[in-house]
Design an enzyme around this catalytic site. Structure first.
Site, short mmCIF file in Angstrom:
data_model
loop_
_atom_site.label_atom_id
_atom_site.label_comp_id
_atom_site.label_asym_id
_atom_site.label_seq_id
_atom_site.Cartn_x
_atom_site.Cartn_y
_atom_site.Cartn_z
N GLU A 254 0.86 -1.18 0.00
CA GLU A 254 0.00 0.00 0.00
C GLU A 254 0.90 1.23 0.00
O GLU A 254 1.84 1.30 0.78
CB GLU A 254 -0.88 0.02 1.25
N ARG A 474 5.49 -14.23 8.81
CA ARG A 474 6.05 -12.89 8.65
C ARG A 474 7.34 -12.77 9.45
O ARG A 474 7.62 -13.58 10.35
CB ARG A 474 5.06 -11.83 9.11
N LYS A 484 3.11 -0.94 11.07
CA LYS A 484 3.02 0.35 10.39
C LYS A 484 2.41 1.40 11.31
O LYS A 484 2.82 2.56 11.31
CB LYS A 484 2.20 0.22 9.11
#
Length: 777
Positions: A254, A474, A484
């Site tokens: 994104e 992850r 984030k």
């Protein structure tokens, strides 16, 4: 929470809704005290008290002002707000130009200059757009050879130079139309633009920066493209005819922030697996949230992907498919599998938790189509309606509880401009973009495993080609945070100096600190790809691979951070130049340099003790046998201290020493030094040194709660700034050059560095990592 606070929030909520903000926007604003206060102040300046509703388009702009208006020009904010209320400035290029004007002119604001800068009074007709596009195409010399490879360059020229105040959606449409008439539709020759137009320097960097091989756990076996099961066999046949049976992956960040080291692992898998299998990887931006996305982030992401040495097949954006996605949304409605819901965001969450169906779930297809088309035309306030997928509310998987597909947002989009006021959600967009791009392997982290069922449901409901979805563990790294939300908090609230602060886990931060692409890629290769969750990798392993690569490429230099003056009393005078290796063991390849040596030098304070001790290899005044202790000044002479001069507080200010001009006396150690050539007319070079340490005190800061206690874990000593004497050749270094200051660590020239103010960041120390020691044991 006190009654007073509750009442204040209720009043603010009512006020924010009166300007057309949606439920989610209101909730997010109320959660952030600063954003809430800023918006309340803007509404006060606008004279809005909630007694009457404001047009959503104006409310959206006032919200943008609260978030983006420069603090340095806040005294002029009411002046700007009046232009919004009068309808003289609307969303899009005029608004963006106004914000930029105040950034550049925070003090002196003249109405005439402001209106000129914002393009007020300028009316751009369809004919103006057509003419500007025609002129640009006719005068461009690269178009015949480069074709669509310079598409973004042409579009940027139109947006910023030729017709900055035109409707961007119309500009893009006109450019697409004219290019297709001249060049025909995009073909295979246009799909490798990023690889074919590299500048010579980029080719050199690509050669140096070799991505590591992707390492999959032995038990992991991906299906081949021909083994991908579909709801209808002909879907696979069509897919294979288009792709030729090749592997296609995508890296889909994104554009609402900077990439962090976890993204490096994702790149290693997506780009690496495609390359390993002889396929291709799309560079796709998931740009479905216009309120948080910026061109700044897009540019930074592309630069970082290149820096790590990856090559994409094609750059795409989710917004490229907005028209097709809208068509698919209508198709879903016509199939009876989507409906327009009028529950607020909070009520949707409540109904889902209670496993209750929406009151509007059983609307007719015709009614849903009418309302959805009304949403597109901007007939309804933000947050008043949404399109939801009619899935399975009785499923045990929450991601099957009628997810939202489209929501109303009166915000201009960085690429599509003002064309849309409804935007698709991630859950609707992601899987369909995979389908439209014929992605064979949709690879994502394990937190998305719960979404696999909804991913497959939507694609199958529309009877489209379905990609293989596979989730991996992850990256969790000790001593840092990768969330984030937390990174944004650290940056926006000033705990660090920006997204490229060398203490952050962002790849921009690592690059500025001096980490190399090779070090990061080799780290990704080492940790590999697994299905394990909640496994932490020690940050020392990353530092080990960075150190390992720097050891073979970083030129050696001398610097003294905590200096003591050393005067050689038997020095004959003048300056002598000694030969020093740039990289030991590789002199034939990397050569040598000349170091000035004279009778006055600087050495590290830690390299002298009053009394010698066992296993100490520095200078000492007193030894057990009473003999002088000789230590080699590296690349030069053996010296022994004869006197230590101290100030009134007992601190050593100068050492007197003698030297062995022929180095016949055995030395008991080596130390580094920098010559003080002041007496010879040249002042020693001084540089600012930034010594970075862990940003957090604890090993697992990501495990701390999202409340302020995780911020209490910040290390107050994560950055120490000092001055150092450095050898003369340091002045020739360029930004991002990497060196080893011998015996001190690896350093990188900072972006702030100038010829008159040299600044270097410590990348890593020279100490052997715990990881390496443990593997030897």
């Amino acid at each position: 929470m006190t009654d007073k606070t509750t009442k204040e929030d209720e009043n603010a909520k009512s006020l924010f809704k009166s300007i057309g903000l949606g439920e989610q926007q209101v909730t997010d604003t109320l959660k952030n005290k600063k954003n809430k206060a800023d918006l309340l102040q803007v509404l006060s300046e606008a004279g809005i008290d909630g007694t009457k509703n404001i047009q959503p388009s104006i409310g959206s702009l006032l919200s943008e002002i609260a978030k983006n208006f420069p603090k340095t020009a806040v005294s002029h904010r009411p002046f700007f707000i009046q232009y919004i209320l009068d309808g003289k400035i609307t969303k899009g290029p005029h608004f963006e130009a106004a914000i930029n004007f105040f950034k550049k002119n925070p003090t002196n604001v003249e109405s005439s200059e402001f209106e000129k800068a914002c393009g007020l009074g300028i009316v751009v007709s369809d004919e103006d757009i057509r003419t500007a596009v025609t002129n640009l195409i006719e005068t461009n010399q690269e178009l015949k050879t480069q074709r669509y490879k310079i598409y973004n360059k042409l579009l940027a020229s139109l947006y910023t130079e030729k017709i900055p105040f035109g409707d961007r959606a119309k500009i893009k449409s006109e450019l697409d139309t004219q290019l297709e008439k001249i060049l025909g539709p995009r073909g295979a020759q246009d799909q490798h633009a990023s690889q074919q137009t590299r500048k010579p320097r980029e080719k050199a960097e690509k050669k140096l920066t070799k991505p590591a091989e992707v390492q999959l756990q032995e038990s992991i076996k991906f299906p081949t493209p021909t083994e991908n099961i579909q709801i209808r066999p002909e879907l696979l046949e069509t897919h294979l005819a288009i792709t030729g049976g090749k592997v296609f992956t995508r890296f889909p960040p994104e554009p609402n922030g900077y990439l962090h080291v976890g993204h490096a692992k994702a790149m290693n898998l997506n780009f690496g697996y495609a390359k390993k299998m002889g396929g291709h990887c799309y560079m796709r931006f998931d740009d479905t949230n216009p309120e948080t996305e910026k061109q700044e982030y897009i540019d930074a992401i592309l630069k970082t992907v290149k820096w790590l040495g990856h090559s994409w097949f094609k750059i795409t954006y989710a917004s490229d498919y907005f028209d097709r996605l809208y068509e698919l949304a209508e198709d879903l409605i016509k199939r009876g599998k989507a409906y327009v819901c009028e529950l607020s965001g909070d009520d949707i969450a409540k109904y889902r938790d209670e496993r209750r169906d929406s009151p509007w779930r059983d609307r007719t297809v015709e009614e849903n189509l009418t309302l959805f088309r009304g949403m597109r035309k901007g007939k309804f306030p933000e947050g008043s309606k949404s399109l939801r997928m009619k899935m399975d509310t009785k499923s045990d998987n929450p991601c099957m509880w009628d997810l939202v597909a489209y929501r109303i947002k009166y915000s201009p989009h960085p690429k599509s401009g003002d064309r849309w006021c409804i935007y698709p959600t991630y859950d609707f967009t992601h899987c369909l973009c995979d389908t439209l791009e014929n992605i064979t392997h949709s690879l994502c982290t394990l937190e998305f495993v719960v979404r696999r069922q909804s991913y497959n449901w939507l694609v199958d409901a529309l009877e489209l080609y379905r990609s293989v979805v596979w989730e991996y563990g992850r990256l969790n790294l000790t001593h840092t945070v990768l969330s984030k939300r937390r990174l944004i908090k650290l940056v926006n609230d000033g705990y660090v100096r920006g997204w490229d602060d060398p203490r952050l886990s962002t790849l921009n931060g690592y690059r500025r600190r001096g980490y190399t692409p090779e070090g990061i890629n080799n780290f990704c290769e080492e940790i590999g790809v697994t299905r394990k969750t909640a496994v932490y990798t020690d940050i020392e392993l990353l530092e080990h691979f960075v150190r390992e690569h720097l050891n073979v490429v970083a030129h050696r230099k001398f610097a003294v951070l905590d200096p003591i003056k050393l005067t050689i009393t038997n020095w004959p005078g003048g300056v002598e130049y000694v030969e020093a290796s740039n990289i030991p063991q590789k002199e034939a390849e990397f050569g040598t340099r000349k170091l000035p040596f004279c009778g006055t030098l600087f050495i590290e304070r830690s390299d002298f003790k009053d009394e010698d001790v066992k296993d100490y290899y520095g200078l000492a005044l007193k030894t057990k046998d009473g003999k002088p202790k000789y230590v080699r000044l590296k690349y030069a002479y053996n010296v022994a201290v004869t006197e230590a001069i101290k100030d009134q507080e007992g601190k050593i200010v100068e050492l007197k020493a003698i030297y062995d001009s022929h180095n016949t006396i055995k030395s008991q150690g080596f130390i580094h030094w920098v010559a003080d050539t002041s007496k010879e007319g040249t002042k020693p070079l001084v540089a600012e040194i930034r010594l970075y340490d862990r940003l957090f005190k604890s090993k697992y800061p990501a495990e701390l709660k999202l409340k302020d206690d995780w911020l209490d874990d910040l290390n107050p000593n994560s950055l120490t700034i000092t001055k150092a004497f450095v050898e003369p050749s340091v002045k020739d270094l360029k930004v991002e050059d990497k060196i080893q200051f011998e015996r001190l660590g690896y350093f990188c020239v900072d972006l702030d560095s100038t010829p008159s103010n040299l600044i270097l960041n410590r990348t890593v120390t020279l100490k052997e990592s715990k990881w390496k020691r443990d593997t030897k044991a």
